[in-house]
Design a protein around this motif. Structure first.
Motif, PDB file in Angstrom:
ATOM      1  N   ARG A  14       0.798  -1.168   0.055  1.00  0.00           N
ATOM      2  CA  ARG A  14       0.109   0.177  -0.024  1.00  0.00           C
ATOM      3  C   ARG A  14       0.872   1.122  -0.169  1.00  0.00           C
ATOM      4  N   HIS A  21       1.591   6.513  -6.987  1.00  0.00           N
ATOM      5  CA  HIS A  21       0.617   7.338  -7.415  1.00  0.00           C
ATOM      6  C   HIS A  21       0.735   8.605  -7.224  1.00  0.00           C
ATOM      7  N   ASN A  39      -0.310  -7.206  -7.426  1.00  0.00           N
ATOM      8  CA  ASN A  39      -0.688  -5.853  -7.613  1.00  0.00           C
ATOM      9  C   ASN A  39       0.254  -4.917  -7.390  1.00  0.00           C
ATOM     10  N   VAL A  42       0.384  -1.109  -9.874  1.00  0.00           N
ATOM     11  CA  VAL A  42      -0.847  -0.896 -10.559  1.00  0.00           C
ATOM     12  C   VAL A  42      -1.264   0.580 -10.596  1.00  0.00           C
ATOM     13  N   TYR A  58       0.244 -11.481  -9.667  1.00  0.00           N
ATOM     14  CA  TYR A  58      -0.998 -11.061 -10.362  1.00  0.00           C
ATOM     15  C   TYR A  58      -0.667  -9.267 -10.559  1.00  0.00           C
ATOM     16  N   TYR A  59      -1.352  -9.164 -12.065  1.00  0.00           N
ATOM     17  CA  TYR A  59      -1.400  -7.825 -12.435  1.00  0.00           C
ATOM     18  C   TYR A  59      -0.434  -6.693 -12.130  1.00  0.00           C
ATOM     19  N   MET A  63      -3.058  -1.558 -15.475  1.00  0.00           N
ATOM     20  CA  MET A  63      -3.724  -0.415 -16.132  1.00  0.00           C
ATOM     21  C   MET A  63      -2.894   0.789 -16.291  1.00  0.00           C
ATOM     22  N   SER A  97      -2.938 -14.595 -19.355  1.00  0.00           N
ATOM     23  CA  SER A  97      -3.663 -13.245 -19.517  1.00  0.00           C
ATOM     24  C   SER A  97      -2.938 -12.199 -19.691  1.00  0.00           C
TER      25      SER A  97
ATOM     26  N   PRO B 152      -8.736   3.422 -16.567  1.00  0.00           N
ATOM     27  CA  PRO B 152      -8.300   3.895 -15.200  1.00  0.00           C
ATOM     28  C   PRO B 152      -8.775   5.269 -15.022  1.00  0.00           C
ATOM     29  N   ARG B 156     -11.070   6.206 -11.573  1.00  0.00           N
ATOM     30  CA  ARG B 156     -10.917   7.218 -10.578  1.00  0.00           C
ATOM     31  C   ARG B 156     -11.904   8.336 -10.428  1.00  0.00           C
ATOM     32  N   ASP B 206      -9.130 -11.576 -17.108  1.00  0.00           N
ATOM     33  CA  ASP B 206      -7.883 -11.776 -16.683  1.00  0.00           C
ATOM     34  C   ASP B 206      -8.125 -12.411 -15.337  1.00  0.00           C
ATOM     35  N   TRP B 207      -9.413 -12.838 -14.965  1.00  0.00           N
ATOM     36  CA  TRP B 207      -9.479 -13.674 -13.704  1.00  0.00           C
ATOM     37  C   TRP B 207     -10.349 -14.717 -13.968  1.00  0.00           C
ATOM     38  N   THR B 208     -10.198 -15.854 -13.270  1.00  0.00           N
ATOM     39  CA  THR B 208     -11.253 -17.102 -13.310  1.00  0.00           C
ATOM     40  C   THR B 208     -11.879 -17.468 -12.090  1.00  0.00           C
ATOM     41  N   ASP B 212      -8.891 -15.690  -7.554  1.00  0.00           N
ATOM     42  CA  ASP B 212      -8.498 -14.625  -8.494  1.00  0.00           C
ATOM     43  C   ASP B 212      -9.247 -13.524  -8.100  1.00  0.00           C
ATOM     44  N   ILE B 215      -8.004 -11.199  -5.473  1.00  0.00           N
ATOM     45  CA  ILE B 215      -6.986 -10.346  -5.964  1.00  0.00           C
ATOM     46  C   ILE B 215      -7.208  -9.331  -6.934  1.00  0.00           C
ATOM     47  N   LYS B 216      -8.282  -9.705  -7.745  1.00  0.00           N
ATOM     48  CA  LYS B 216      -8.763  -8.516  -8.800  1.00  0.00           C
ATOM     49  C   LYS B 216      -9.339  -7.302  -8.019  1.00  0.00           C
ATOM     50  N   GLN B 218      -8.627  -6.546  -5.046  1.00  0.00           N
ATOM     51  CA  GLN B 218      -7.423  -5.785  -4.418  1.00  0.00           C
ATOM     52  C   GLN B 218      -6.596  -4.716  -5.175  1.00  0.00           C
ATOM     53  N   GLU B 219      -6.707  -5.104  -6.453  1.00  0.00           N
ATOM     54  CA  GLU B 219      -6.004  -4.332  -7.463  1.00  0.00           C
ATOM     55  C   GLU B 219      -6.882  -3.150  -7.817  1.00  0.00           C
ATOM     56  N   LEU B 220      -8.088  -3.339  -7.814  1.00  0.00           N
ATOM     57  CA  LEU B 220      -9.116  -2.046  -7.883  1.00  0.00           C
ATOM     58  C   LEU B 220      -8.922  -1.050  -6.821  1.00  0.00           C
ATOM     59  N   GLU B 222      -6.176  -0.921  -4.854  1.00  0.00           N
ATOM     60  CA  GLU B 222      -5.003  -0.350  -4.942  1.00  0.00           C
ATOM     61  C   GLU B 222      -4.942   0.868  -6.011  1.00  0.00           C
ATOM     62  N   LEU B 223      -5.523   0.381  -6.898  1.00  0.00           N
ATOM     63  CA  LEU B 223      -5.466   1.663  -7.797  1.00  0.00           C
ATOM     64  C   LEU B 223      -6.255   2.856  -7.633  1.00  0.00           C
ATOM     65  N   ASP B 225      -6.447   3.808  -4.317  1.00  0.00           N
ATOM     66  CA  ASP B 225      -6.167   3.844  -2.983  1.00  0.00           C
ATOM     67  C   ASP B 225      -7.034   3.687  -1.682  1.00  0.00           C
ATOM     68  N   TRP B 226      -7.807   2.804  -2.022  1.00  0.00           N
ATOM     69  CA  TRP B 226      -8.816   1.977  -1.039  1.00  0.00           C
ATOM     70  C   TRP B 226     -10.023   3.118  -0.595  1.00  0.00           C
TER      71      TRP B 226
END
Ligand SMILES: Cc1cc2nc3c(=O)[nH]c(=O)nc-3n(C[C@H](O)[C@H](O)[C@H](O)COP(=O)(O)O)c2cc1C
Ligand code: SF4
Lengths: 226, 456
Positions: A14, A21, A39, A42, A58-59, A63, A97, B152, B156, B206-208, B212, B215-216, B218-220, B222-223, B225-226
């Motif tokens: 984090r 960022h 991540n 990202v 992953y990832y 983006m 992927s 992205p 945001r 990108d996930w199944t 997964d 983690i996806k 969590q990626e969103l 992180e992108l 900033d929670w």
């Protein structure tokens, strides 16, 4: 310029992403001990340079916008997924992927990429030094994929306007994908992408796969009468 | 027997199994060799919220005074992890409907109405339009398998993100947009050639599985900033397990869409024969949250056939935190009405319905792009039939009516907060509804199929 170094065994993901960022000021950034974490890096959206020394989960670089990210190791699922611009370079192998639905930028994978490389691609470019797994470029809409090795089953299934260039052999073509003759502009495209990615193959060795466009309209015989 | 005598005594015994509807289906299949695609939701009768009633108050419960005592409808969604949860004035939200299926005017009208009513609206399979971002105070951004226009920057700009796993109209199916609706702007937003018949993916690229998905999500986070809540939308099928998996994956909010849920274009065999009714799905979802001790921590939004304030109240009483509406919003905008309003006057649309082979009250032709009232179209002429400010006023009125009906019922049940409605306020009118909702049949204490105490 001095690198800013983050040790992921000491600093939380984090904190690192928050810095990438909002805190990065142009100095190159190096991330050590990634240890397969997911991540990493990202959502970058400025022209910074990031080097990740080791394997990522992953990832990684998901983006991405504008940033230049190098992964000195292997990458897990969905590296550079939905990339918009910039450059992501995997020096090892990439899992499934890779570059999924990327809209722009360049993804370079020195080794092999697994299943579904470039799935749903929307305008990004991908250059793979090795081979790609089955179902790569599935439903790819726009962009280019250059494969220096071979492809698994069903390459380019349900392709739209994306184009695939392959040096080796494809185990099988996916539905609606077909080999097409290379034009001068195809040779030029491949040459440019190889150069950008740092590979020295001859573009003359590549073949073109694109959509036969038979799936663009359902069952034309039925007069669209549904 | 001569000819005229025989025609007077026609035998007109219709077969139950091969009635005119089925005959028509078989004849069409034989003529075209192609399945039917259509819009809106399941048309057959299903056990639904209409099969439940509230008990109200009398001696054993006190009601609230209708106009004098306050009954709040405030609703907060996304409290589990997000730094900025969604705060709404009412528990009634507007479901994701894509730009492409709807015109830009309609997207704008919906955004304006939601903003005035103090609720949220949602993008759809086709990305975020500038019109809807500008007009919507609270906008939920969908992340769908197709990832059309997924960006992205828009993530945001959004107030929350909804990962769409499925829709009630077609759990297990992907999007569909016929060529007539893929005009230049839609094509550009989706990175597709103009005019093609577009089928989008049914699985994310990108996930199944659920691991997964963790983690996806969590990626969103992180992108963003929670900051933003992450919703997960599922079509109702194995709802008990799906909700548990979505909670484990880290969702802040779960959207469960029952089989009555609308769509812009799907095979009718899918609409009518896949998925379970909303009534059963709400109960299963609530049981899953309760079993995980997540009720109130992870919020539940229910959709699929929500039409009236009573439907909203019943969904809340069964344990939902909010509802989401698709088809009925289109109807508030004029879907299936005889006229459209342009420059302040009503114009008949009947001839245009007829040209599509249908009539007001029966239309489900959203897939054609020729919507007679300008709602589900990309046609430059037709889309003018829905003027954003006219549409916005109608949708706002509709939302306000539902909210007033909701508080009417809540007050009658003695609740100062609509979220205090509870299962104990409800009984069922039919055995099917009693079994699916796990509520007693009115006047009895009988809940069919539930003596053992097992969870389902
Ligand atoms: C015209 C139309 C377009 C829709 N587009 C989407 C979409 O893009 N993404 C999605 O998740 N659901 C979509 N849906 C489904 C709605 O989000 C929602 O699940 C459904 O409409 C709720 O049921 P209801 O229509 O009975 O209110 C659409 C529905 C309609 C009627
Ligand atoms: S009137 Fe328009 S929105 Fe309503 S069902 Fe017909 S085509 Fe669809």
């Amino acid at each position: 310029m001095d690198s800013v170094i983050f040790d992921l065994s000491q600093t939380s993901l984090r904190e690192v992403n928050q810095f990438l960022h909002h805190g990065a000021n142009g100095n190159p950034i190096k991330i050590i001990n990634p240890d397969g974490a997911h991540n990493i890096a990202v959502g970058l959206h400025s022209p910074i340079t990031v080097e990740i020394a080791g394997h990522v989960g992953y990832y990684a670089a998901g983006m991405n916008q504008l940033a230049n990210v190098t992964i000195d190791g292997n990458a897990g699922t969905g590296v550079a997924e939905n990339m918009m611009s910039g450059r992501v370079h995997v020096k090892g192998f990439a899992s499934v992927s890779a570059g999924a639905s990327a809209q722009g930028g360049l993804l370079v994978i020195d080794g092999n990429a697994s299943l579904r490389c470039g799935i749903s691609l929307k305008g990004g470019d991908i250059v793979v030094g090795g081979s790609v797994g089955s179902f790569s470029a599935f439903m790819a809409q726009a962009g280019r994929i250059v494969i220096c090795g071979d492809a698994g089953d069903a390459i380019g299934d349900s392709l739209y306007e994306a184009v695939i260039y392959i040096r080796g052999t494809a185990k099988s073509l996916g539905a609606d994908a077909q080999f097409e003759p290379m034009s001068d502009s195809d040779y030029q495209t491949v040459g440019e992408l190889l150069a950008k990615a740092g590979f020295s193959h001859d573009s003359k060795d590549f073949k073109r796969i694109a959509s036969a466009k038979r799936l663009y309209h359902w069952n034309a015989d039925a007069n669209q009468d549904y | 027997m001569n000819h005229s005598e025989s025609s007077q005594s026609l035998s007109l015994e219709e077969s139950a199994g091969y009635d005119r509807r089925i005959l028509n289906y078989i004849q069409n299949a034989a003529a075209h060799g192609l399945y039917e695609i259509r819009g809106l939701g399941a048309k057959r009768r299903l056990p639904h919220f209409d099969d439940l009633v509230f008990l109200g108050s009398s001696l054993s419960r006190y009601p609230l005074e209708g106009y004098r005592e306050k009954c709040t409808t405030k609703t907060i969604l996304g409290t589990r992890y997000a730094k900025k949860p969604i705060e709404l004035e009412m528990p009634i939200t507007i479901a994701g409907m894509s730009f492409g299926s709807l015109s830009a005017n309609v997207k704008e009208a919906i955004g304006l109405a939601a903003t005035e009513a103090g609720t949220s609206t949602t993008t759809g399979d086709g990305g975020m339009t500038s019109e809807e971002r500008l007009s919507s105070k609270t906008l939920i951004y969908q992340c769908l398998p197709s990832r059309y226009g997924f960006n992205p920057d828009d993530v945001r700009k959004a107030d929350a993100i909804e990962i769409v796993i499925g829709q009630g109209a077609k759990p297990g199916g992907g999007g569909m947009l016929l060529g007539q609706k893929v005009n230049p702007r839609v094509a550009e937003m989706r990175t597709l050639p103009e005019g093609i018949d577009q089928r989008s993916a049914c699985r994310h690229p990108d996930w199944t599985g659920p691991d997964d998905l963790t983690i996806k999500i969590q990626e969103l986070r992180e992108l963003t900033d929670w900051e933003k809540p992450i919703y997960v939308k599922i079509g109702a099928s194995r709802t008990f397990n799906d909700v548990k998996l979505a909670v484990h994956a880290g969702a802040d909010v779960i959207v469960v869409d029952g089989m009555q849920g609308g769509t812009a274009a799907t095979q009718s065999v899918f609409i009518e024969h896949v998925g379970i009714p909303t009534l059963a799905a709400v109960r299963l979802a609530v049981e899953a949250l309760e079993e995980l001790d997540m009720k109130g921590k992870v919020q539940l939004i229910v959709s699929g056939g929500i039409r009236t304030g009573a439907d909203v109240a019943k969904a809340l009483a069964m344990g939902a935190d909010a509802v989401s509406i698709g088809q009925a919003i289109l109807m508030a905008l004029g879907c299936n009405s005889e006229t459209y309003i342009q420059n302040g006057t009503h114009h008949s649309a009947i001839a245009d319905y007829n040209a599509l082979g249908t009539a007001p009250g029966y239309c489900h032709h959203c897939h054609t792009g020729q919507c007679p009232v300008g709602v589900t179209t990309q046609d430059a002429m037709l889309e003018k039939r829905l003027e954003p400010h006219v549409g916005a006023r109608r949708v706002k009125n509709y939302l306000q009516t539902l909210n007033m009906e909701l508080t009417t019922i809540a007050r009658a049940c003695g609740k100062q907060n609509v979220h205090h409605l509870e299962r104990e306020d409800l009984v069922a009118l039919t055995i099917e509804a009693a079994a699916m909702a796990r509520l007693p049949l009115a006047g009895t204490n009988w809940i069919p199929g539930w003596q053992t105490g097992s969870s389902f």
